[in-house]
Structure formats: C-alpha cells, structure tokens
Write an enzyme that holds these catalytic residues in place. Structure first.
Site, mmCIF file in Angstrom:
data_model
loop_
_atom_site.group_PDB
_atom_site.id
_atom_site.type_symbol
_atom_site.label_atom_id
_atom_site.label_comp_id
_atom_site.label_asym_id
_atom_site.label_seq_id
_atom_site.Cartn_x
_atom_site.Cartn_y
_atom_site.Cartn_z
ATOM 1 N N SER A 69 -4.653 -0.441 2.709
ATOM 2 C CA SER A 69 -3.156 -1.516 3.341
ATOM 3 C C SER A 69 -2.495 -0.271 3.597
ATOM 4 O O SER A 69 -1.466 0.185 2.660
ATOM 5 C CB SER A 69 -3.075 -2.561 3.042
ATOM 6 O OG SER A 69 -1.762 -2.986 3.795
ATOM 7 N N TYR B 190 0.520 0.429 10.351
ATOM 8 C CA TYR B 190 1.408 -0.170 11.043
ATOM 9 C C TYR B 190 2.172 1.203 11.368
ATOM 10 O O TYR B 190 2.397 1.901 11.527
ATOM 11 C CB TYR B 190 2.173 -1.207 10.556
ATOM 12 C CG TYR B 190 1.510 -2.640 9.572
ATOM 13 C CD1 TYR B 190 0.961 -3.393 11.326
ATOM 14 C CD2 TYR B 190 1.598 -2.289 8.587
ATOM 15 C CE1 TYR B 190 0.670 -4.922 10.172
ATOM 16 C CE2 TYR B 190 0.599 -3.509 8.527
ATOM 17 C CZ TYR B 190 0.605 -4.734 8.987
ATOM 18 O OH TYR B 190 0.014 -5.848 8.328
ATOM 19 N N THR C 286 -3.832 -1.166 13.643
ATOM 20 C CA THR C 286 -4.061 -2.760 13.446
ATOM 21 C C THR C 286 -2.567 -2.721 14.419
ATOM 22 O O THR C 286 -1.140 -2.436 14.852
ATOM 23 C CB THR C 286 -3.016 -3.672 11.826
ATOM 24 O OG1 THR C 286 -3.601 -3.366 11.198
ATOM 25 C CG2 THR C 286 -2.273 -4.691 12.332
ATOM 26 N N LYS D 107 -7.475 -2.492 15.582
ATOM 27 C CA LYS D 107 -8.004 -3.798 15.147
ATOM 28 C C LYS D 107 -6.847 -4.659 15.261
ATOM 29 O O LYS D 107 -5.618 -4.684 15.738
ATOM 30 C CB LYS D 107 -7.445 -3.786 13.067
ATOM 31 C CG LYS D 107 -6.988 -5.378 12.296
ATOM 32 C CD LYS D 107 -7.582 -4.238 10.824
ATOM 33 C CE LYS D 107 -7.787 -5.720 10.123
ATOM 34 N NZ LYS D 107 -6.867 -6.934 10.696
ATOM 35 N N HIS E 112 -6.132 -11.094 12.259
ATOM 36 C CA HIS E 112 -5.526 -10.730 11.002
ATOM 37 C C HIS E 112 -5.363 -11.819 9.801
ATOM 38 O O HIS E 112 -3.905 -12.452 9.622
ATOM 39 C CB HIS E 112 -4.098 -10.578 11.704
ATOM 40 C CG HIS E 112 -2.370 -10.027 10.426
ATOM 41 N ND1 HIS E 112 -2.455 -9.417 11.771
ATOM 42 C CD2 HIS E 112 -1.929 -10.276 9.737
ATOM 43 C CE1 HIS E 112 -1.608 -8.320 10.586
ATOM 44 N NE2 HIS E 112 -1.536 -9.034 9.184
#
Length: 364
Positions: free
Chosen positions: A108, A131, A157, A229, A253
C-alpha cells in the site's frame, strides 16, 4: 483443541480481541450503512457450485501466472494500509509471509513501512499500489523508488477522488500516524478538531481532477505495467483497455468508498466479458473461503486479492497468522477443486457455477 482455528473467518474475532477499538474499526469498517460491506461477502453465497464426478483428481495443480510471474495459487495479498497498527512488525511480517507462500503482495501507498524497507525484507515478487495526490511530484517520487527497489507493477487506485464517509472512524476520531513513504516529502499531520483525521488529510491531499487522460502521464514516468484498481462496470473496463492498462482489479475498495455499489463478485463476469481476456482481471473483496476463490475463477478472474483476512491474521498472530490465512485459503481451494472435478486451475470453467442470472434465464 477446542480453540484451534479452523477457518479464516475465526481470525476476525481474535483480531478484535487483540486490537484497540479505534484500529479494529478502521480495518473492519466500511462506508456509511455498510450495505456493500455485507454484500461483498453475501453475494458469494448466492453462487452455486456444479461439480463433475469421476474425474482423476489425484494431483491438483494450483499454480497460476500473473503478468509473467508464477505464484503457488491464484490468491494474492491486497494493498491495505498501516499494518503496524495491527502488529509491531507491520508490512515486513506480511511481506515475509507472502514470500513464504510464494505469492504476490501489493504494498500500500499508505504502508507503515516504506518501499525500500519492504523490498529489503525478503526476496519476492511484489507490486506497489499508488494514490495520486494534488502534488504530482509525490507520485513520481514513489513510482520511481518502487521501480528502483524491484517492484514489478504499479497498481493505480482509481476510486478515491475523495475519501468515503467511514462513520466509525469519524466517531472514534481516528488519528493516522505519519506515512513512512512520505517522510521527507510531506507531513500527514492535519489540524482537525472533529471527526476523522484520515478523512481531513485525504480531502486535503487527494487529486479529484485525476482522469483517464492521466494514465498517459503515469505511463510516461515508469516502464512498469500499470493495473487499474476500482473497476466495477463494463464501460470503465473498456476505457481501461483503451488507455493501455496491463490489468484490471474489480474492486469497490473493500466497501470503504461509495456505499451501495455492487458486490465485486456480482459484476466480475461483466468486466471479464468486456476485457475479453486481453489482460488479467483480478477480483478484490469478500473472499473468505476457498470456495469463494473457485467461484471467482469460474467467473473469469485470474486471481483474487485478500485484504481484511490478512490484517486479522497479522493482528492475531503476526507473520505466522498471515501465513496461516493464506495457507487455509489455498488448502480450501485445493479441496474444492478436487471435489468439483478440476485437476488444475485451467480446468475451472463457467460451467462449474450457477448464478442468480443463470437461474433467471432458465425461467424465461
């Protein structure tokens, strides 16, 4: 032993006992009414298995290939934030467990350990989840560091122009520690006297202008393949193909963004059909059993991602807990394949499952 853990779901209760309420709620909670959170799991239960008998299943082959990398089973570790809130070793323990299980971990952006620390922890294939902030130089820095550290793909994402309303975090006044990947780049401290510190921080930093044309920009700063994603519709799957995505992750999510979106398993087949097997489609959300993995593969997924169960295993028993979660799902998948008459992952087909849509069509 009466207290022996016999399935992945039992780790959740152990995690609840081990964690402060604020942190357990952060991991376990979803957006608003948590309708989609429940549906992610429940919709798997509506899919019926159709086994074949008198098939030689004396040898079961679980391994599969994702973007050219062979993994021991079609079960990967999803990107989830801040593992040190669950266990002192954080993502380092998770990464070692992934390596021991010969699978791919997606680290992440919001990890408690930085990309370099995780890369140095063990030798394994891993991807990096990204992100995109208003400050685009942050993305450039992290993508280049991930590439230099040997990560094999970027997972963008795409469903977070703003943070979903996570009411448990608001009530708990969740405070987020400094994100390790951002040390020296920017502070994650936000002055907010009400609600969730995470929500305030995200709404200050996330780039709500991010759109399809920015995929070209992202491709210009890395040679790594880019998976997108957060895809839930045929239309977005087609757009992902048009901009050159190397893979698609069907995800809501973990039901933490927009409530009342569909359960991921219920839209998987629509996305797979739109993609036409040109790139791998992975499923994220609601996987708790080996039968769930089997159902996702039958509907066209190349692999599944597992998020919350990994966190629960980590919170309960550290690295060993993560390994146990992954091994349990793998063992259950192997048994399901044997009982369904599928000697290999390639043998799992659409004809092995019946969905609500199938039942409706049969009535027409």
């Amino acid at each position: 032993m009466a207290d022996e853990i016999v399935n992945v779901n039992e780790f959740q209760a152990l995690a609840r006992q081990a964690l402060p309420k604020m942190y357990y709620d952060f991991y376990a909670g979803g957006a608003e009414d948590e309708h989609t959170l429940k549906k992610n799991v429940q919709e798997f239960q509506r899919i019926i298995l159709l086994p074949r008998v008198l098939v030689d299943v004396s040898n079961i082959a679980l391994s599969t290939n994702i973007l050219g990398y062979t993994i021991s089973a079609p079960i990967m570790i999803a990107p989830t934030a801040l593992h040190k809130l669950a266990h002192p070793e954080g993502e380092l323990a998770t990464a070692r467990a992934a390596a021991a299980c010969n699978t791919i971990m997606i680290l992440s952006f919001s990890a408690s350990c930085n990309v370099e620390e995780v890369a140095a922890s063990c030798d394994a294939v891993r991807f990096f989840q990204l992100y995109v902030y208003k400050r685009r130089d942050i993305a450039v820095n992290l993508v280049q560091r991930a590439e230099k550290s040997g990560y094999k793909a970027i997972v963008l994402t795409a469903d977070t122009p703003r943070l979903g309303r996570r009411e448990a975090d608001i009530k708990n006044k969740l405070i987020v520690p400094q994100l390790k990947n951002l040390e020296g780049l920017m502070s994650t401290e936000v002055v907010s006297d009400k609600g969730s510190n995470l929500e305030a921080y995200a709404n200050e930093t996330m780039d709500p202008s991010l759109c399809w044309r920015d995929i070209a920009w992202l491709k210009s700063i890395t040679s790594l393949p880019i998976l997108i994603k957060g895809i839930l519709t045929r239309e977005d799957a087609i757009k992902a193909m048009e901009v050159g995505a190397a893979g698609i992750i069907v995800s809501n999510h973990g039901a933490r963004q927009l409530d009342y979106t569909p359960a991921t398993i219920s839209v998987l087949e629509e996305v797979v059909q739109a993609v036409g097997r040109r790139v791998p489609v992975l499923l994220d959300g609601g996987v708790r059993r080996g039968t769930d993995v089997f159902k996702a593969l039958a509907l066209g997924a190349q692999a599944v991602l597992v998020g919350r169960p990994v966190i629960y295993g980590l919170a309960a028993k550290g690295e060993a807990g993560v390994r146990k979660v992954m091994q349990m799902l793998k063992d259950e998948l192997e048994l399901t394949m044997a009982l369904a008459g599928c000697p290999s992952v390639e043998d799992i087909s659409r004809s092995h499952v019946r969905t609500d849509r199938d039942r409706l069509q049969s009535m027409l």
